[in-house]
Design an enzyme around this catalytic site. Structure first.
Site, short mmCIF file in Angstrom:
data_model
loop_
_atom_site.label_atom_id
_atom_site.label_comp_id
_atom_site.label_asym_id
_atom_site.label_seq_id
_atom_site.Cartn_x
_atom_site.Cartn_y
_atom_site.Cartn_z
N SER A 153 0.63 -1.35 -0.03
CA SER A 153 0.30 0.01 -0.36
C SER A 153 0.60 1.19 0.28
CB SER A 153 -0.81 -0.26 1.05
OG SER A 153 -0.24 -0.05 2.57
N LYS A 154 0.45 2.07 0.03
CA LYS A 154 0.79 3.42 -0.06
C LYS A 154 1.80 3.95 0.91
CE LYS A 154 -0.32 7.05 -3.12
NZ LYS A 154 1.18 6.91 -3.75
N ARG A 155 1.76 3.12 2.24
CA ARG A 155 2.88 2.97 3.29
C ARG A 155 4.07 2.65 2.98
NH1 ARG A 155 2.32 -0.62 7.28
NH2 ARG A 155 0.25 -1.20 5.87
N GLY A 178 5.59 3.15 -0.01
CA GLY A 178 6.40 3.80 -1.37
C GLY A 178 4.87 3.94 -2.47
#
Ligand code: GLU
Length: 495
Positions: free
Chosen positions: A256-258, A260
């Site tokens: 996920s976005k976490r 990167g």
């Protein structure tokens, strides 16, 4: 004779194309190509609140950048169109009407409150069946029709045959997956607002488009038994399913976005090569032979098979992607590297006029490419590595740390004096990498200094940094007069 392969990639335009979606697209594309089949792109835009035309355009752009050409779909058309679900609403309606007429589906008039009450009651009595309690399943057809015509709100539910039994899916990746009959309920295929549900629209489309293999993320595995019910109700053949594993981040959690950058665009903008990116994503859950990591697009398109897809989740490793990217750059021939990376990057960095008044010498650029290419991991590195060569004695930027480490030290003045003398004795015509190396060779011994110290001082004087490509070749490319002028300028910084 086996049926020609027809596969589809069916993104919902509710956001950008992400790594997981891109990998699904790559597998479908490669499977179609390896089997001389048809690759279809379909836009699953039935969620009107989250689908946008802009997202569709972003997805098409990402697909084009990835080089995943589709044989049927938006912009290219095809015999089974339209290829956006919002343009196919009449087809879903027609299919639902047919199932209603054949008694394979029925209208359900239960209110949300009624449904919630039934669910709570089933939970309270620990009923092994927690699905829809089939309240409206046996309403006589003429009564149901009358209520519909009177304007009473209704959904349409599929009628799972009483004697259907367990559903067994023979998944090409997961093997046999059995879903107990008691877990199948009469689910909604049309909402009360007249829109089809995902499980219905997808199957109507996949059946109408003659899809033979459904390759998609295994987050859809739980939808598959319901979709099988729809195929059966429609009397359409059930395709082969291949549910591919999740992609995880380094911490073992779903990517996920976490972790990167997750969208294809971000990787394109960061300068990754499309070929390298596709190669790397293809390896997230598939392998050619368990060891080959560089698999060019044409090999992928020839060799891809469902048998070599792994059941286990794959871990996205940005370092490995970087490595694959650098490998692709390093394997380019000089001419390709020059055209596709070096020149555009030099222009981008302002080191080269986009339309130089005098064209740069081809032989010179080829030599430049030869030393810059192996030092280029990302395209932008090329300009950085080549910058000192494009500078002049006046414009060269001296890196402070490099000067402190290599130049501003006792004895380095003498090194530059001797280097100036040795190099100065070479004529313009004799100014080659070999002659330069030979001229500098005796210096460490003559000055009683370590080779590293001497060459470091000269390197900083010529390039302003400690990491330039081989010194002789770099100086040959810069030219005699400017090299001598650089040494003169650097002399003032040396002690
Ligand atoms: N539109 C669905 C998605 O983006 C497609 C799933 C499928 O391939 O059936 O997840």
């Amino acid at each position: 004779m086996t049926q020609p392969v027809r596969v589809r990639f069916a993104p919902s335009p509710t956001g950008k194309l992400h790594i997981g979606g891109a990998r699904t697209a790559i597998y479908n594309w490669a499977f179609a190509r390896a089997n001389h089949g048809t690759f279809i792109l379909r836009i699953d835009d039935t969620d009107p609140t989250r689908s946008t035309e802009e997202n569709t355009q972003v997805i098409l752009r990402a697909m084009r950048w990835l080089g995943l050409d589709w044989d049927e779909g938006p912009e290219v058309g095809g015999d089974f169109g339209p290829y956006a679900q919002t343009e196919r609403l009449a087809l879903y309606r027609e299919a639902a009407e047919r199932l209603l007429a054949e008694g394979k589906a029925y209208p359900c008039f239960c209110t949300p409150e009624q449904l919630a009450e039934d669910r709570a009651a089933a939970q309270a009595r620990k009923d092994p069946f927690q699905g829809y309690q089939r309240r409206c399943r046996n309403i006589p057809a003429d009564e149901a029709r009358a209520r519909m015509e009177a304007g009473e709100p209704y959904t349409i539910r599929i009628k799972v045959p009483e004697d259907r039994g367990d559903v067994v899916i023979d998944d090409a990746v997961h093997g046999e997956v059995t879903i107990a009959a008691k877990e199948l309920d009469d689910f909604v295929i049309f909402r009360s607002d007249g829109t089809p549900t995902y499980n219905f629209a997808t199957v109507v489309d996949d059946a109408a488009m003659g899809i033979t293999h459904v390759i998609r993320g295994d987050d859809h595995l739980s939808n598959t038994p319901r979709q099988v019910m729809v195929y059966e109700a429609l009397g359409a053949p059930v395709p082969v399913f291949a549910h591919i594993s999740m992609i995880l981040g380094a911490d073992g959690k779903k990517l996920s976005k976490r972790h990167g950058a997750t969208s294809v665009e971000e990787y394109r903008d960061a300068g990754y090569l499309s070929d390298a990116f596709v190669n790397y994503l293809a390896l997230l859950g598939w392998s050619l032979d368990g060891e080959t990591t560089i698999i060019p697009r044409d090999v992928l398109a020839r060799e891809f098979s469902l048998e070599r897809i792994s059941k286990n989740p794959a871990t996205f490793d940005p370092k490995k992607l970087d490595w694959v990217n650098a490998e692709y750059i390093n394997r380019m021939d000089n001419a390709t590297f020059t055209q596709e990376i070096l020149l555009p990057q030099l222009v981008e960095a302002g080191l080269l006029d986009p339309e130089p008044a005098v064209s740069i010498d081809e032989e010179w650029t080829d030599r430049l490419a030869e030393i810059v290419r192996p030092r280029t991991k990302m395209p932008a590195d090329a300009a950085q590595v080549a910058a000192p060569i494009f500078a002049t004695a006046e414009t060269l930027a001296y890196d402070e740390k490099a000067v402190a480490k290599g130049l501003a030290k006792e004895g380095m003045g003498a090194v530059l004096d001797r280097a100036r003398e040795a190099l100065g004795s070479l004529t313009e015509d004799a100014w080659t990498a070999e002659a330069i190396d030979a001229a500098l060779e005796p210096l460490p011994e003559a000055l009683d200094l370590k080779k590293r110290v001497v060459f470091q001082a000269v390197r900083v004087a010529i390039c302003g940094n400690l990491v330039s490509p081989p010194l002789g070749e770099t100086m040959a490319l810069i030219g005699r007069a400017d090299c001598l002028a650089r040494i003169d300028r650097a002399r003032t910084m040396a002690l």
